[in-house]
Design a protein around this motif. Sequence first.
Motif, PDB file in Angstrom:
ATOM      1  N   GLY A  84       6.888 -21.140  10.344  1.00 51.01           N
ATOM      2  CA  GLY A  84       7.067 -20.278   9.184  1.00 51.01           C
ATOM      3  C   GLY A  84       6.128 -20.640   8.046  1.00 51.01           C
ATOM      4  O   GLY A  84       5.531 -19.763   7.405  1.00 51.01           O
ATOM      5  N   LYS A  85       5.965 -21.930   7.800  1.00 50.46           N
ATOM      6  CA  LYS A  85       5.062 -22.375   6.728  1.00 50.46           C
ATOM      7  C   LYS A  85       3.614 -22.001   7.025  1.00 50.46           C
ATOM      8  O   LYS A  85       2.861 -21.604   6.130  1.00 50.46           O
ATOM      9  N   GLU A 219       9.005 -13.410   4.693  1.00 48.11           N
ATOM     10  CA  GLU A 219       9.973 -14.523   4.718  1.00 48.11           C
ATOM     11  C   GLU A 219      11.258 -14.099   5.424  1.00 48.11           C
ATOM     12  O   GLU A 219      11.843 -14.879   6.198  1.00 48.11           O
ATOM     13  N   TYR A 220      11.701 -12.879   5.186  1.00 48.99           N
ATOM     14  CA  TYR A 220      12.909 -12.359   5.859  1.00 48.99           C
ATOM     15  C   TYR A 220      12.707 -12.358   7.373  1.00 48.99           C
ATOM     16  O   TYR A 220      13.561 -12.843   8.128  1.00 48.99           O
ATOM     17  N   TYR A 221      11.577 -11.816   7.829  1.00 53.22           N
ATOM     18  CA  TYR A 221      11.332 -11.746   9.271  1.00 53.22           C
ATOM     19  C   TYR A 221      11.230 -13.128   9.894  1.00 53.22           C
ATOM     20  O   TYR A 221      11.766 -13.372  10.985  1.00 53.22           O
ATOM     21  N   VAL A 222      10.562 -14.052   9.222  1.00 54.12           N
ATOM     22  CA  VAL A 222      10.421 -15.412   9.746  1.00 54.12           C
ATOM     23  C   VAL A 222      11.798 -16.056   9.948  1.00 54.12           C
ATOM     24  O   VAL A 222      12.058 -16.700  10.978  1.00 54.12           O
ATOM     25  N   GLU A 223      12.685 -15.886   8.981  1.00 45.89           N
ATOM     26  CA  GLU A 223      14.021 -16.471   9.084  1.00 45.89           C
ATOM     27  C   GLU A 223      14.847 -15.784  10.179  1.00 45.89           C
ATOM     28  O   GLU A 223      15.547 -16.454  10.949  1.00 45.89           O
ATOM     29  N   GLU A 224      14.772 -14.460  10.250  1.00 48.82           N
ATOM     30  CA  GLU A 224      15.512 -13.742  11.288  1.00 48.82           C
ATOM     31  C   GLU A 224      14.994 -14.088  12.677  1.00 48.82           C
ATOM     32  O   GLU A 224      15.768 -14.181  13.638  1.00 48.82           O
ATOM     33  N   GLU A 225      13.695 -14.302  12.795  1.00 46.92           N
ATOM     34  CA  GLU A 225      13.128 -14.716  14.078  1.00 46.92           C
ATOM     35  C   GLU A 225      13.638 -16.094  14.483  1.00 46.92           C
ATOM     36  O   GLU A 225      13.939 -16.331  15.654  1.00 46.92           O
ATOM     37  N   ARG A 226      13.752 -16.995  13.522  1.00 48.12           N
ATOM     38  CA  ARG A 226      14.283 -18.327  13.824  1.00 48.12           C
ATOM     39  C   ARG A 226      15.707 -18.219  14.375  1.00 48.12           C
ATOM     40  O   ARG A 226      16.037 -18.848  15.390  1.00 48.12           O
ATOM     41  N   LYS A 227      16.544 -17.426  13.731  1.00 48.20           N
ATOM     42  CA  LYS A 227      17.926 -17.250  14.198  1.00 48.20           C
ATOM     43  C   LYS A 227      17.955 -16.625  15.586  1.00 48.20           C
ATOM     44  O   LYS A 227      18.725 -17.035  16.457  1.00 48.20           O
ATOM     45  N   ALA A 228      17.124 -15.610  15.779  1.00 47.23           N
ATOM     46  CA  ALA A 228      17.109 -14.913  17.069  1.00 47.23           C
ATOM     47  C   ALA A 228      16.660 -15.842  18.192  1.00 47.23           C
ATOM     48  O   ALA A 228      17.251 -15.837  19.290  1.00 47.23           O
ATOM     49  N   GLN A 229      15.615 -16.656  17.939  1.00 41.70           N
ATOM     50  CA  GLN A 229      15.132 -17.539  18.995  1.00 41.70           C
ATOM     51  C   GLN A 229      16.186 -18.568  19.401  1.00 41.70           C
ATOM     52  O   GLN A 229      16.305 -18.895  20.579  1.00 41.70           O
TER      53      GLN A 229
END
Length: 256
Positions: A84-85, A219-229
Motif C-alpha cells: 500500500g505504501k 487509499e480506500y481500494y488499498v485497504e479493501e484489497e487487504r481485507k479481501a486478500q
Amino acid sequence: MSTVIMESQNNVSYIYLNRAERYNALNKEMLEELLKVLETVEKNDDKVVILAGYGNAFSAGGDVGMMKDFADKAFFDGVMKTIGKIVLKLYMLPKIVISAVQGSAAGLGLSIALTADYVIAQNESKLGMLFIGIGLAPDGGGHFLLKERLGTNKAKQFTWGLKQVGGQQAKAMGLVDILTDKQVVEEATDMGQKLLTTPLTAILKTKMMYHSKQKETLEYYVEEERKAQWELRHTEDHQEGVQAFLEKRKPVFRGK
C-alpha cells in the motif's frame, strides 16, 4: 545483492527491479527495498522517474513462494502495508513517472506499472491482472488503477477474463500509452529528456491536482484489497489455485 537498483542520470531517476532469475517476482525483501528506494527518490531533485525491470520481464507479480508465509497474519499485514505504501508513494510522487515494460507485467507487477503517468511497452510485452487464476482479487491498488484507465465494466471484465494481452491490444484498450520496437528504457529515457524541456512545474501542478483529489479513493481500494486478500486466501479455490500453479496444471475451481 540488492533486489532494487536506483541510478540518477541527467536529472532522471531510474528504478530497476532486480530479480531477473525470478522474472522480478516481488517478495517481502524486494518490496521493502522498493519502498526505501522510493523514499530516497522522493527527496532528490530529479523530476522524472523511470520504472523498469532487469532481464526478460518487468515483473511477474507477487512471488507465489511467499504465499505459505501468509498464514501468519502479522507477516501478511506487514507485506500488504508495504504494498500500500509503495503504490501511494508512486501515485503521489510530484514527478513524472514512466513505466518501461518489457516482457511480462502481471498481477502486482501490473498494478505497480499502472501507477505511472506514462506506460511504455514493447510490442511483444504481455500485460495481465491474473489474480483470479489463484483465487485472489487484484491488490496494489489494481482495482483503482484499472478503473482509471479502462472504466469500471472493462476493468472488471479484464480482471475476470484472466487474459494477458499483447502490446497492440493493451494500447488499444488504454493500458499502454506508447509502444516501441526499441529497447524500452531507451524509449522511456528519450521521453524523459523531452519532458525535461517542457514547463514541468505547470505540468506537475496539473498532475497533483488530479492525484490529490483521488488519493483518498486509492487509499480506500488499498485497504479493501487487504481485507479481501485475507479472506480469499482461506478459500478452497485459492488453495487449489496455488497448488495447481506449483504443479503446472489447470486448476479445478468450485466457487468455494
